[in-house]
Design a protein around this motif. Structure first.
Motif: not given
Length: 267
Positions: A139-164
């Protein structure tokens, strides 16, 4: 605060210009008239609010250390203000924003900027998974968001465990996520991960609203920076009062630079 755009302002309200993108025109003849292209332009309004926290300390042993501005009491007040700042930024990311010359127009985050809770599973709802991260990045790439701008993802502890727990993760992805969980790295798929337990949670559906954004997509307006005072209170038996305050507000600057990610937290 360290991963959003910060602006110092004066007054109870502040306006920030939104400058859109445009394309250059081909100059086809010599000495032709200059071609003017109107630059898309709008404004975002921020209303500042005052936050404060105070406590009285009258234990004589504690009073001997409270005069130190770096004491645990002063730090506790600063952390309390910091949590309020986090709440303001989190709310601004996915809530309605005030747009226009006077801030009279309400702008919501479009449905197209939301990664649904069902993404990544054949049926039902899912927690944070690789599919949702890929969708947010797309979605961000498709919106032409400059890839040089740092991208942040805010999530909770449960989401980190879900990824694992993702069974579809490739071995290289799994190793990176494992390092992320263990705190050895804080980036994955182009996002710097920030963990917060203060994200909005719908208790009826058990869904946590996480979000990804480009750093300049959210602005924190600071009218009065964090101030901590330690004073005696004659009216309170000369107990020492620890007081902290700040005047802040925040807004989402561009919808294209923010993606809301719905994550199921059911056991």
């Amino acid at each position: 605060r360290g991963v959003v755009r910060v602006e110092a302002v004066r007054g109870k309200q502040a306006f920030f210009d939104q400058i859109g993108s445009q394309s250059a025109s081909v100059r086809s003849t010599r000495a032709a008239d200059t071609l003017l292209n109107d630059t898309p332009h709008s404004r975002r309004m921020v209303t500042l609010a005052d936050y404060e926290v105070a406590d009285l300390i009258d234990d004589q042993d504690k009073l001997r250390m409270i005069v130190d501005p770096t004491s645990s009491y002063a730090q506790a007040q600063a952390f309390a203000i910091g949590r309020s700042m986090d709440d303001v930024i989190i709310s601004a990311a996915i809530s309605d924003s005030k747009t226009g010359e006077t801030g009279g127009t309400t702008t919501s985050l479009p449905a197209g900027q939301v990664v649904a809770k069902t993404v990544g599973v054949a049926s039902g709802n899912a927690g944070l998974n690789i599919g949702k991260l890929r969708e947010a990045k797309f979605k961000m790439d498709n919106n032409d968001v400059d890839p040089s701008i740092p991208r942040i993802l805010v999530c909770g502890p449960k989401q980190i465990q879900d990824l694992l727990a993702e069974t579809s993760v490739t071995s290289s992805d799994f190793n990176t996520v494992k390092a992320l969980v263990q705190g050895e790295v804080n980036t994955f798929m182009g996002f710097t991960f920030v963990t917060s337990t203060r994200l909005a949670h719908d208790s009826s559906s058990d869904v946590r609203s996480c979000f990804a954004y480009a750093v300049d997509g959210i602005t924190l307006a600071v009218g009065k920076d964090l101030t901590v005072r330690i004073d005696e209170r004659p009216d309170k038996g000369y107990a020492v009062q620890v007081y902290a305050c700040m005047s802040i507000g925040a807004t989402r600057m561009e919808e294209e630079k923010v993606v809301q990610i719905e994550c199921d937290e059911s056991p």
